[in-house]
Design a protein around this motif. Sequence first.
Motif, short mmCIF file in Angstrom:
data_model
loop_
_atom_site.label_atom_id
_atom_site.label_comp_id
_atom_site.label_asym_id
_atom_site.label_seq_id
_atom_site.Cartn_x
_atom_site.Cartn_y
_atom_site.Cartn_z
N CYS A 198 43.56 42.00 37.26
CA CYS A 198 44.32 41.45 36.12
C CYS A 198 45.57 40.74 36.61
N ALA A 199 45.94 39.70 35.90
CA ALA A 199 47.13 38.94 36.27
C ALA A 199 48.38 39.81 36.11
N PRO A 200 49.19 39.90 37.16
CA PRO A 200 50.42 40.69 37.07
C PRO A 200 51.64 39.80 36.82
N PRO A 201 52.67 40.32 36.18
CA PRO A 201 53.93 39.56 36.05
C PRO A 201 54.47 39.19 37.43
N GLN A 202 54.97 38.00 37.57
CA GLN A 202 55.50 37.47 38.85
C GLN A 202 54.51 37.61 40.01
N ASN A 203 53.24 37.66 39.70
CA ASN A 203 52.21 37.83 40.74
C ASN A 203 52.44 39.07 41.59
N ARG A 204 53.08 40.09 41.00
CA ARG A 204 53.38 41.28 41.78
C ARG A 204 52.84 42.53 41.10
N PRO A 205 51.66 42.95 41.48
CA PRO A 205 51.18 44.24 40.98
C PRO A 205 51.96 45.36 41.64
N THR A 206 52.05 46.49 40.98
CA THR A 206 52.67 47.66 41.60
C THR A 206 51.64 48.34 42.51
N THR A 207 52.14 49.20 43.36
CA THR A 207 51.19 49.93 44.22
C THR A 207 50.31 50.85 43.38
N ALA A 208 50.87 51.37 42.29
CA ALA A 208 50.05 52.23 41.41
C ALA A 208 48.92 51.42 40.78
N GLU A 209 49.21 50.19 40.37
CA GLU A 209 48.16 49.34 39.79
C GLU A 209 47.11 48.98 40.84
N ARG A 210 47.59 48.70 42.04
CA ARG A 210 46.64 48.42 43.14
C ARG A 210 45.72 49.61 43.36
N ASP A 211 46.29 50.80 43.36
CA ASP A 211 45.47 51.99 43.62
C ASP A 211 44.52 52.29 42.47
N THR A 212 44.99 52.04 41.25
CA THR A 212 44.10 52.26 40.09
C THR A 212 42.90 51.33 40.14
N CYS A 213 43.13 50.11 40.59
CA CYS A 213 42.07 49.09 40.63
C CYS A 213 41.16 49.24 41.85
N ARG A 214 41.56 50.04 42.81
CA ARG A 214 40.84 50.12 44.08
C ARG A 214 39.35 50.44 43.94
N PRO A 215 38.95 51.33 43.04
CA PRO A 215 37.50 51.65 42.97
C PRO A 215 36.62 50.43 42.70
N TRP A 216 37.13 49.43 42.00
CA TRP A 216 36.30 48.23 41.78
C TRP A 216 36.04 47.52 43.11
N LEU A 217 37.09 47.36 43.90
CA LEU A 217 36.94 46.67 45.20
C LEU A 217 36.08 47.52 46.14
N ALA A 218 36.31 48.82 46.12
CA ALA A 218 35.53 49.69 47.00
C ALA A 218 34.04 49.58 46.69
N ARG A 219 33.72 49.60 45.41
CA ARG A 219 32.30 49.51 45.03
C ARG A 219 31.74 48.13 45.36
N GLU A 220 32.53 47.11 45.13
CA GLU A 220 32.05 45.76 45.40
C GLU A 220 31.70 45.60 46.89
N LEU A 221 32.58 46.12 47.75
CA LEU A 221 32.30 45.99 49.18
C LEU A 221 31.12 46.87 49.60
N GLN A 222 30.99 48.02 48.95
CA GLN A 222 29.81 48.85 49.25
C GLN A 222 28.53 48.12 48.87
N LEU A 223 28.55 47.46 47.73
CA LEU A 223 27.35 46.75 47.28
C LEU A 223 27.07 45.52 48.15
N LEU A 224 28.13 44.93 48.69
CA LEU A 224 27.95 43.76 49.56
C LEU A 224 27.58 44.17 50.99
N ARG A 225 27.77 45.42 51.29
CA ARG A 225 27.69 45.86 52.69
C ARG A 225 26.41 45.44 53.42
#
Length: 321
Positions: free
Chosen positions: A204-231
């Motif tokens: 999701c678009a963050p204000p000032q293009n700066r997500p918080t580390t908490a937002e990054r960590d919350t979103c991590r499972p999507w990236l983790a799964r995407e890379l697993q599926l691409l593996r």
Amino acid sequence: MPGQKRLKTAKHDKSFSTVNYEDAINGGGEGANSVSNAAADPDDLRGDLRGEPRGELRGDLRGDLRGDLRGEPRGDLRFPARRAPLLTTVPELDATVICCRACPRLVEWREETGRVKRKAFREWDYWARPVPGFGPSDAALAVIGLAPAAHGGNRTGRIFTGDPSGDVLYAALHAIGLASQPGSSHRGDGLTLHGVRITVPVHCAPPQNRPTTAERDTCRPWLARELQLLRPSLRAVVVLGGFAWQALMPVLSAAGWQLPRPRPAFGHGTEMRLAAGEEGRRELYVLGCYHPSQRNVSTKTVTPAMIRDILRRGAGLAGLL
Ligand code: SF4
């Protein structure tokens, strides 16, 4: 030319329906892109849930999504962690991530941006949702950015599309033969990628293009799964900027690749080769590249040629050239 007109044309463009998340949003008919529908509109996905030709969601997942669309887990911080591991294909992932409302600050920002709009885009119906990755499900090369731009991906619904960073990135991919065209203006512009998939650690678009580390960590499972599926096909990753680098390391480690110790710090041109960690799996090359942000490009921190060189190197390591 007003974007809205282009978007309506795009809905009837055959190339527009090649990604399942596009099926998901088109199922709702006219207005599916509107900001008023930004909150995981049930109409948008009803077509998918009814089945053919959108019947790729498994039965249990269909049931889960029906619950989501009724609104129960909206704002649920655990939504990505609960849902991502259930997904078995990249198109499923794309169709599910767009329902996510786990980060209240980002949900508010992406939707507010879509309501207020930038003057130049006032005739657009902003996407105003999470923006999924873009590119084939069997990519050998992944490019990982930061997050959608408020008036770029958050407007157009495709990552790095409709903003200056995307102009640089797609021009570079086109120059080395991995993109069908150098420009990326809207989802129906006919752009296709060859062997490369672009994604982000924060959808999701963050204000000032700066997500918080908490937002990054919350979103991590999507990236983790995407890379697993691409593996099975993935051979190399180009990481755009330090934020994405930091976000990616735990994902790679959790996915079974062996990271060197100490972990290399991000730098433009940094390159590492990760052992597969498991027999029968292949190694992965990870390359650092400055993000082609407007500021980096205008200050010449990074030039189009520098971006092109790293992408060419990554594509070579991935076996695409
Ligand atoms: S940033 Fe990621 S986890 Fe947060 S709401 Fe968007 S898609 Fe969901």
